[in-house]
Design an enzyme around this catalytic site. Structure first.
Site, PDB file in Angstrom:
ATOM      1  CD  GLN A  88      13.305  -4.137   5.611  1.00 22.54           C
ATOM      2  OE1 GLN A  88      12.483  -3.954   6.495  1.00 22.54           O
ATOM      3  NE2 GLN A  88      12.946  -4.224   4.327  1.00 22.54           N
ATOM      4  CB  SER A  89      15.715   2.386   8.981  1.00 27.69           C
ATOM      5  OG  SER A  89      15.409   3.278  10.034  1.00 27.69           O
TER       6      SER A  89
END
Ligand SMILES: *Cc1c(COP(=O)(O)O)cnc(C)c1O
Length: 349
Positions: A88-89
């Site tokens: 989920q960068s």
């Protein structure tokens, strides 16, 4: 960009820069929150800097770094950028969008395995056309050099964007951000803050702010709230951060003008570790949403805002202090953490 410190501005001006975001980002008081906290005892004045409104792909702090990192990639004639991060960068999502805006191919090396449900930042990575490589345990870019080699063999000219965009070049985005803040203070948009709270995770944001504050003679304590307890760059995060700050200071010739810079890292709020939502984050997210209509995210800004509330309650600021909460974005992660955030409605305190 507004040139405030002649020396700092000259260094900034000499670096290649792509125009990607909408700057300056807004600053404003948190008046309703202040009134609400006043019922519990003395509290400082509170302000927020809205890098969640930085303009690219739902906003966030990485856009500031990417202006310099993409600027450098274009100047070097690259046709492809590669970078790495967690599944989920936010950094990867903003890199994918910046690459699309700049006509570059984008490859992302993400930690973990391909999930069954694609949501939040990962969904956006795909919409921006990034090619995704799954790296298992390696969420900090361990596999990047091999990917660069493969792409070169395929005839591409790849440029490596470091993990989190955190190199001295990337951190220059936050040197420029402090020029921007200084101009907003001069224009009377907010009073000069005595304290700034910001998330500190791959370090470029924090390091750039420390250097930019010194170049602009801003007398403020920058509290980097640590987010990730794991090692970084082969040692402790604190060591990495100090090294990056020194490199950024050198790139901007800070040492010639300033004898000493302080890096204040607060590791009290690591909770369950990177990306683990606890009561601190849950309560902070609900309180800011309900009091001000502002969203903070479960991984970074929710933790920093929770730290701010805890520090206020512990009496760590005086009534004369002016505290600036630097919102670094992360909004799409809210959707990826739907279960953690919806499971237990937060209390109102
Ligand atoms: C990356 C990120 C940070 C931390 O910035 P670093 O420069 O990596 O320390 C803070 N907030 C959000 C939302 C981020 O995506």
């Amino acid at each position: 960009m507004v040139a405030v410190s002649p020396f700092g501005a000259r260094q900034i001006m000499s670096l290649p820069r792509a125009s990607l975001g909408f700057f300056p980002t807004p600053v404003h008081p948190l008046a309703r929150l202040e009134r609400r906290l006043a019922a519990q005892g003395p509290r400082p004045s509170l302000f927020i800097k809205r890098d969640d409104q930085s303009g690219v792909a739902i906003g966030g702090n990485k856009v500031r770094k990417l202006e310099f990192l993409i600027g450098e990639a274009l100047a070097r004639g690259c046709d492809t950028v590669v970078t790495a991060g967690a599944q989920q960068s936010n950094h990867c999502r903003q890199t994918a969008a910046a690459a699309a805006m700049s006509g570059l191919e984008c490859h992302l090396v993400l930690g973990g395995e391909k999930p069954s449900r694609v949501t939040g930042n990962l969904l956006l990575d795909q919409l921006f056309g990034a090619q995704i490589h799954w790296a298992g345990e390696h969420r900090k870019g361990e596999d990047l050099p091999r990917l660069v080699e493969t792409l070169e063999e395929q005839g591409r000219t790849p440029c490596l964007v470091p993990y989190g965009g955190s190199s001295a070049v990337g951190a220059s985005g936050f040197v420029a951000a402090m020029d921007e803040l200084k101009a907003q203070i001069r224009a009377g948009e907010i009073p000069a803050p005595t304290h700034i709270l910001v998330a500190s995770s791959s370090g470029g944001t924090h390091a750039g702010m420390v250097v930019g504050a010194a170049l602009n003679d801003l007398d403020t304590t920058i509290h980097g709230i640590a987010i990730d307890k794991e090692e970084h760059g082969g040692g402790t995060y604190a060591d990495w951060l100090v090294g990056l700050t020194n490199e950024t200071a050198a790139l901007h010739d800070l040492r010639k003008h300033h004898a000493r810079i302080d890096v204040s890292l607060d590791e009290r709020f690591l909770g369950g570790g990177y990306g683990v939502v606890g009561d601190l984050e849950r309560e902070a997210i609900a309180l800011l949403a309900r009091t001000e209509g502002i969203l903070v995210d479960p991984v970074y800004t929710g933790r920093v805002f929770g730290a701010l509330l805890a520090m206020i309650r512990a009496g760590e600021f005086s009534e004369d202090d002016r505290v600036l909460f630097w919102h670094t974005g992360g909004t799409p992660a809210v959707f990826a953490y739907a279960e953690e955030l919806a499971m237990r409605p937060a209390s109102d305190t």
